[in-house]
Design a protein around this motif. Structure first.
Motif, short mmCIF file in Angstrom:
data_model
loop_
_atom_site.label_atom_id
_atom_site.label_comp_id
_atom_site.label_asym_id
_atom_site.label_seq_id
_atom_site.Cartn_x
_atom_site.Cartn_y
_atom_site.Cartn_z
N SER A 4 5.16 -5.23 5.20
CA SER A 4 4.40 -4.49 4.20
C SER A 4 3.03 -5.12 3.98
O SER A 4 2.03 -4.42 3.80
CB SER A 4 5.16 -4.41 2.87
N SER A 22 3.03 6.77 -1.86
CA SER A 22 4.01 5.85 -1.28
C SER A 22 5.40 6.10 -1.85
O SER A 22 6.41 6.04 -1.13
CB SER A 22 3.60 4.40 -1.55
N SER A 23 5.48 6.40 -3.16
CA SER A 23 6.80 6.62 -3.77
C SER A 23 7.50 7.81 -3.14
O SER A 23 8.71 7.79 -2.91
CB SER A 23 6.65 6.83 -5.28
N GLN A 48 5.75 1.69 3.02
CA GLN A 48 5.15 1.14 1.81
C GLN A 48 3.75 0.61 2.08
O GLN A 48 2.80 0.90 1.33
CB GLN A 48 6.04 0.03 1.24
N ASP A 59 12.36 -2.94 -3.13
CA ASP A 59 11.14 -2.34 -3.67
C ASP A 59 10.20 -3.40 -4.23
O ASP A 59 8.99 -3.36 -4.01
CB ASP A 59 11.47 -1.32 -4.76
N HIS A 62 6.48 -4.25 -2.57
CA HIS A 62 5.33 -4.11 -3.47
C HIS A 62 4.58 -5.43 -3.58
O HIS A 62 3.35 -5.45 -3.70
CB HIS A 62 5.78 -3.63 -4.86
N THR A 64 2.27 -5.59 -0.61
CA THR A 64 1.05 -4.80 -0.76
C THR A 64 0.11 -5.41 -1.80
O THR A 64 -1.11 -5.33 -1.67
CB THR A 64 1.38 -3.34 -1.15
N GLU A 105 0.81 2.94 0.33
CA GLU A 105 0.49 2.48 -1.03
C GLU A 105 -0.96 2.75 -1.40
O GLU A 105 -1.27 3.13 -2.54
CB GLU A 105 0.79 0.98 -1.16
N LEU A 135 8.86 6.81 0.27
CA LEU A 135 10.02 5.92 0.19
C LEU A 135 11.28 6.66 -0.26
O LEU A 135 12.40 6.27 0.06
CB LEU A 135 9.73 4.77 -0.78
#
Length: 265
Positions: free
Chosen positions: A226, A23-24, A13, A44, A48, A51, A17, A27
């Motif tokens: 992250s 990134s999705s 991530q 998640d 996030h 980030t 990102e 993951l």
């Protein structure tokens, strides 16, 4: 999840990102290809948040200046390059908010597959490379008008399809319009703040309403990993992008897409 899974997913991530490689997609792949248990929405939200903290801290002077100028424009102060840029970021965020509210469930049901990721990784990677080679570099982000902001915002909607890459497609759109690599990256990163904040807040509400057990030690580790990896990623990407361009990321996307295609088709 094991501690190793937490560290790897958090690194994924943080490192992906803000790079134009999705990134999705990265993951999703561990559960799709390696059979890992899905990390869940709580995790998640946490990574996030890591980030989000990274991009806000890295660009804290810009963020503070943009917010100050934007609030000033609301009180009748004369427009400045910073206040105009703040409004452009808001405008560019609107398409993703509208489409996300209407189509997120549909995309979640039909687009989260390794086959889709294989195709989008290659297609949008080639598009990024072609635009980066052909497009001129003549404008910075403070010259962006409402038409260009809306164009980048509409392009950002495509990032809802896994494998597209939010940063990748927004940088592609900005480069196509003639913005420098650095300006395209800066606008993309600043644009990520309301997007991540909005999506994270929505997920957080959903998580808070669900009766699930929260593994605090794993979430804390995920947040730290992250955050640190995303901060390093932004720092080095901003240094490299003006020197080497997007081609290394294009090559990576093509190779990843080919490997995925060989596995899933």
């Amino acid at each position: 999840m094991t501690t190793m899974h937490v560290i790897i997913l958090s690194l994924i991530q943080g490192l992906t990102e803000f790079l134009p490689i999705s990134s999705s997609a990265h993951l999703i792949l561990p559960s799709q290809l390696l059979g890992w248990t899905d990390q869940g929405e709580v995790f998640d939200v946490t990574v996030h948040l890591g980030t989000l903290l990274a991009v806000v801290i890295y660009f804290y002077k810009d963020v503070f200046g943009l917010l100050k100028a934007w609030f000033g424009s609301l009180t009748g102060k004369k427009a400045t390059p910073q206040s105009r840029l703040a409004w452009m970021i808001i405008l560019a965020t609107i398409p993703a908010v509208l489409v996300g509210a209407l189509c997120s469930d549909l995309i979640e049901s039909y687009a989260r597959s390794a086959k889709v990721i294989a195709v989008t990784t290659i297609v949008f990677g080639l598009l990024l490379g072609w635009v980066d080679i052909k497009a001129p570099q003549r404008q910075d982000e403070y010259n962006m008008g409402w038409k260009h902001a809306l164009y980048v915002g509409i392009a950002q909607v495509l990032a809802m399809i896994p494998g597209t890459s939010r940063s990748g497609i927004t940088m592609t759109a900005a480069r196509q319009l003639g913005y420098t690599r650095e300006a395209s990256a800066r606008f993309s990163f600043l644009l990520s703040i309301p997007v991540i904040l909005g999506a994270g807040s929505l997920l957080a509400v959903q998580v808070a309403q669900s009766p699930i057990t929260v593994p605090w030690h794993q979430l804390g580790l995920g947040l730290v990993v992250s955050f640190v990896s995303a901060l390093a990623c932004i720092h080095y990407f901003m240094r490299w992008v003006t020197q080497v361009g997007m081609i290394p990321f294009v090559i990576y996307r093509i190779l990843l897409g080919i490997v995925l295609a060989l596995v899933v088709f």
